[in-house]
Design a protein around this motif. Sequence first.
Motif, PDB file in Angstrom:
ATOM      1  N   ILE A  68      64.679 -11.730  61.964  1.00 27.07           N
ATOM      2  CA  ILE A  68      65.882 -11.299  60.845  1.00 27.07           C
ATOM      3  C   ILE A  68      66.733 -12.258  60.329  1.00 27.07           C
ATOM      4  O   ILE A  68      67.234 -11.901  59.632  1.00 27.07           O
ATOM      5  CB  ILE A  68      66.049  -9.708  61.174  1.00 27.07           C
ATOM      6  N   ILE A  70      62.476  -8.383  52.264  1.00 30.87           N
ATOM      7  CA  ILE A  70      63.046  -9.716  51.818  1.00 30.87           C
ATOM      8  C   ILE A  70      64.561  -9.795  50.770  1.00 30.87           C
ATOM      9  O   ILE A  70      64.258  -9.056  49.732  1.00 30.87           O
ATOM     10  CB  ILE A  70      62.710 -11.250  52.403  1.00 30.87           C
ATOM     11  N   HIS A 120      66.336 -10.553  55.265  1.00 26.63           N
ATOM     12  CA  HIS A 120      65.672  -9.827  55.599  1.00 26.63           C
ATOM     13  C   HIS A 120      66.552  -9.200  55.725  1.00 26.63           C
ATOM     14  O   HIS A 120      68.198  -9.043  56.233  1.00 26.63           O
ATOM     15  CB  HIS A 120      65.185 -10.485  56.898  1.00 26.63           C
ATOM     16  N   ASP A 140      53.906 -11.220  58.740  1.00 26.32           N
ATOM     17  CA  ASP A 140      54.002 -11.208  56.969  1.00 26.32           C
ATOM     18  C   ASP A 140      53.041 -11.181  55.963  1.00 26.32           C
ATOM     19  O   ASP A 140      53.092 -11.092  54.836  1.00 26.32           O
ATOM     20  CB  ASP A 140      55.258 -13.040  56.903  1.00 26.32           C
TER      21      ASP A 140
END
Length: 365
Positions: free
Chosen positions: A49, A166, A171, A248
């Motif tokens: 994060i 994002i 983030h 991701d």
Amino acid sequence: MNIPYLDLKRITAQHGEEIQRAVAEVVSSGWYLQGEAVKRFEANYAKYIGTKHCVGVGNGLDALTLTLRAYMELGKIDEGAEVLVPANTYIATVLAITENGLKPVFVDVDEDTLEMNIEKAITERTQALMMVHLYGRCVYNESIAQLCRDRGTLIIEDNAQAHGCIYRGKHTGALGDVGCHSFYPGKNLGALGDGGAITTDDEELAQMVRTLSNYGFAKKYVANYKGRNSRLDEVQAAVLDVKLKYLDDDNRRRKALAHIYYGNIKQGVVWLPKMIDDESNVYHIFPVFTEKRKELQAFLNERGIQTLIHYPIPPHKQQCYAEWNNISMPVSERLAKEELSIPLNQTMTNEEAEYIAETINTFTK
């Protein structure tokens, strides 16, 4: 073709062997709470994060509730203070506010972007803003942030639906003063049960949340605060640590499928939220909107496409909040009446997404 809204068994099977090994390691360790698996996940998630601290808790609602309580104990939010909250959020966001004796101030949202316009809602009694990244869309913007900074208003991100999202290289969950996360199984980063966390750079806040989540103990059996039992367990932490490595990639797959929807669904049949840049949307939920929701849902179901509704009753219209039932939030109320969630997750094929889009296009109002 038969397409479930969400097949958790299929999602878990992606990394099934690795998850089973991680769980087996916890089981064989004999340590099931407040152990190495939780410490490891907290460190890895904080790094991901982009915050100094991560504190695991029992679930997403507890993350929100404990955050507000911690700020109150630290003297940064007063009893009875106002907290701005979007009117189109899931009820958990509001429950956290009222559980602490604070006053939710509902704010309607922009139909295209789902962002709040807080300029008219913020007052001298406003001490916090609950910023909800609903559906996986980042709703943070610099104008909101600057207004809050100028007034000393805390920004609390409800990041339950936006893991991996994002904004300008940073983030969600690290944009405001604190981020609150849910790891409910259906989330982009989902456990095999309940789980939650807060992320922050504020060491004092992190320590207070950790204390309050463990009965209020400053040290064992010494309770300085009236806390609760809300701890992320070792098994869930181990599972999350495995799945975090693939988050991701999973989000990239979600985005590819979303592009199929945006490129193929005819907006005359339904309407879609304004498309935003790929970094700022992780597509936890893909909503379509139509005045003929009931008919469209039945139409899709007959053709093997399962759908869900998020969320049919806004919090301010719920029976438990009767004192606010007379409030009018026209955009949020319209969204609640017209929203239909179509399948979107990283295990789906392009062919499935194309079939769903084509089927929606054959629906006539």
